[in-house]
Design an enzyme around this catalytic site. Structure first.
Site, PDB file in Angstrom:
ATOM      1  CG  HIS A 217      -2.074   0.915   1.141  1.00 27.73           C
ATOM      2  ND1 HIS A 217      -2.197   1.883   0.166  1.00 27.73           N
ATOM      3  CD2 HIS A 217      -3.201   1.022   1.910  1.00 27.73           C
ATOM      4  CE1 HIS A 217      -3.334   2.544   0.334  1.00 27.73           C
ATOM      5  NE2 HIS A 217      -3.964   2.036   1.380  1.00 27.73           N
ATOM      6  CE1 TYR A 222      -4.450   5.756   5.921  1.00 31.05           C
ATOM      7  CE2 TYR A 222      -4.754   4.664   3.810  1.00 31.05           C
ATOM      8  CZ  TYR A 222      -5.290   5.237   4.951  1.00 31.05           C
ATOM      9  OH  TYR A 222      -6.645   5.297   5.129  1.00 31.05           O
ATOM     10  NE  ARG A 376     -16.267   4.184  -1.034  1.00 30.66           N
ATOM     11  CZ  ARG A 376     -16.095   5.486  -0.828  1.00 30.66           C
ATOM     12  NH1 ARG A 376     -16.992   6.343  -1.296  1.00 30.66           N
ATOM     13  NH2 ARG A 376     -15.047   5.928  -0.167  1.00 30.66           N
TER      14      ARG A 376
END
Length: 415
Positions: A217, A222, A376
Site C-alpha cells: 500500500h 499513508y 463499494r
C-alpha cells in the site's frame, strides 16, 4: 454411441481443511470464452491464474481483534468468493501495531495473525477464487476512530482510552495530516530500516497464510505515500528532497518484500497517482511523477501497478469527472506501453456499471488496465459480477449451490 458418465460423486474442493463441493469451473467463468469480452477472459501473472478480470479492492472494515481477522471477515469476504470475482484482496493490513489506521484494523505483525488469515484464504480458495492481501502502514493517519464513530465535529483521533496511540504516530516529517489528527514523530533512519524489515516479515507471514499475491500500500496518504510527496516529506537526508530520495523508502520496501516471497508470486504496488493539489501551484506528487515511478518499479519486482489517487492532503480537490482515475490509469498505461513496458495496470475508481467495467479492461490501446478493481459496488451488490454478466449477455458459471437461482430469461416457467 458415447458412454454415459456413471461418476455421481459430489467432488470436494481440493486443498482445504473442510468439505465443500468443488467449483469447476469457478463462479464467474464464461460459458463461451470465445465470445466473452476481455472482462471475462483469464489472465496469468507469474504463476497466478485468474479466471476473469474482476478484483475485490481492499476495503478497511475496522472489525479485527488486536489485528486478528474474525468470523466477520470470513462472512464478508466469503460471500464475494461465492459470486464470481477472480481475485479478492484483503483489506489494508498493518505491519506493526502503530501502523494501523484504527485500533480495529487487520494486522500481520505477529505469528498469531496467520491462522485467522489462513481460514479466510482457505474459504476463498474453496470457491475457485484467488486471494491477495494488502500490507500497509498508516503513518501519520494512524490512531483514528472507525469512520462511523470518528470524522465528526467532536472527535477523529483514537486516544488511549479506546486503544489508540496518539503519542506514537510516525511519519517522514512532523507534519500532521490535519488538525484533528496526531502530530507524527519524524522517523529516524534506523526506524525506517526497521520498518522495511517489518514489511518483509509481514510478507513472509502472508505467504504462510496461503495468499496468492501481495500488494504494497503506497497510496492515500499513508506512510509510503507520505514519503513520496514533497508536501508531507520535508526531510533533508537521503529519504527526502529529490524525487530519487523520496522514492527510496518504497523501493527498499518493495525489494525487501520481493526478496522473501516466492519468485512465482505476483507483487502489486498501489499508488495515489496524484494528490489533487495541483490547484495550489505548489510542489506536490503528480501524474508525471507517477509515470516516472511506474517505469522504474518493474526492475524492483513489481508486476501490477494499481492506480488510485488522493488521500495525502486535506485540501485536495476532486475533478467533476467521476472516472478521472480511470483516465489517469489509461494515461499511465499508454506511457508504459510506449516504452515497451508490459506491466499489468489495475484500474480503480467508480466502476459501478457493466459498460464501464467492460470498457476499462477491453483489450486494445484505449484500455485503462488489465484488471478492474471494485470496492463499494461490491458492498452494494455482492453478486455484482453476475449482474454485469447478465447485463452484458455473457453466460457465466454460478456457484454450484446457487445455480438453481441463475438468471431467468423465460418467466413463464414455474419452479
Amino acid at each position: 454411441m458415447g458412454s454415459v458418465s456413471t461418476n455421481y460423486e459430489n467432488t470436494a474442493a481440493p486443498g482445504v481443511p473442510f468439505y465443500t463441493p468443488a467449483q469447476i469451473p469457478p463462479p464467474g467463468t464464461p460459458l463461451d470464452k470465445a465470445s466473452a469480452p476481455t472482462l471475462f477472459q483469464p489472465l496469468k501473472i507469474r504463476s497466478l491464474e485468474l479466471h476473469n478480470r474482476f478484483v475485490v479492492s481492499p476495503m478497511c472494515q475496522y472489525s479485527a481483534d488486536d489485528g486478528h481477522l474474525t468470523d466477520y471477515h470470513l462472512v464478508h469476504l466469503g460471500q464475494l468468493a461465492l459470486h464470481g470475482t477472480g481475485l479478492i484482496i484483503v483489506e489494508a493490513t498493518a505491519v506493526e501495531p502503530r501502523g494501523r489506521i484504527s485500533p480495529q484494523d487487520a494486522g500481520l505483525w505477529k505469528d498469531s495473525h496467520i491462522a485467522p488469515m489462513r481460514r479466510v484464504v482457505d474459504f476463498i480458495h474453496s470457491q475457485g477464487v484467488k486471494a491477495g492481501i494488502q500490507i500497509a502502514h498508516a503513518g501519520r493517519k494512524a490512531s483514528t476512530l472507525a469512520p462511523w464513530i470518528g470524522g465528526t465535529a467532536t472527535k477523529t483521533l483514537a486516544d488511549e482510552s479506546v486503544g489508540g496511540w496518539p503519542e506514537d504516530v510516525v511519519g517522514p516529517s512532523p507534519i500532521p495530516f490535519y488538525e484533528d489528527h496526531a502530530l507524527p514523530k519524524e522517523l529516524t533512519k534506523e526506524e525506517i530500516k526497521g520498518l522495511v524489515r517489518k514489511f518483509a516479515e509481514a510478507a513472509e507471514r502472508a505467504v504462510k497464510a496461503g495468499f496468492d499475491m501481495i500488494e504494497i500500500h503506497g497510496a492515500h496518504g499513508y506512510l509510503i505515500s507520505s514519503f513520496l510527496s514533497p508536501r508531507s516529506n520535508k526531510r533533508t537526508d537521503e529519504y527526502g528532497g529529490s524525487f530519487d530520495n523520496r522514492i527510496r523508502f518504497v523501493r527498499e520496501v518493495t525489494e525487501a518484500v520481493r526478496a522473501v516471497i516466492p519468485e512465482t508470486m505476483p507483487l502489486s504496488l498501489r499508488v495515489s497517482a496524484t494528490e489533487l493539489m495541483e490547484w495550489t501551484g505548489e510542489e506536490s506528487w503528480t501524474v508525471e511523477d507517477t509515470i516516472k515511478l511506474a517505469k522504474l518499479v518493474p526492475s524492483w519486482g513489481i508486476d501490477i501497478f494499481d492506480v488510485s489517487s488522493s488521500g495525502n492532503s486535506y485540501e485536495q480537490r476532486f475533478p467533476e469527472n467521476p472516472h478521472f482515475q480511470l483516465d489517469i490509469a489509461r494515461t499511465i498505461r499508454k506511457a508504459l506501453r510506449a516504452d515497451g513496458i508490459d506491466m499489468v495496470v489495475a484500474a480503480v475508481g467508480n466502476i459501478t456499471d457493466a459498460q464501464t467495467a467492460r470498457d476499462v479492461v477491453q483489450e486494445g490501446p484505449e484500455a485503462a488496465g488489465e484488471l478492474a478493481l471494485v470496492a463499494r459496488q461490491f458492498l452494494r451488490e455482492p453478486e455484482w459480477v453476475l449482474r454485469v454478466a447478465h447485463e452484458l449477455k455473457v453466460g457465466v458459471k454460478w456457484a454450484n449451490q446457487y445455480s438453481r437461482a441463475g438468471p431467468r430469461t423465460d418467466f413463464s416457467k414455474k419452479f
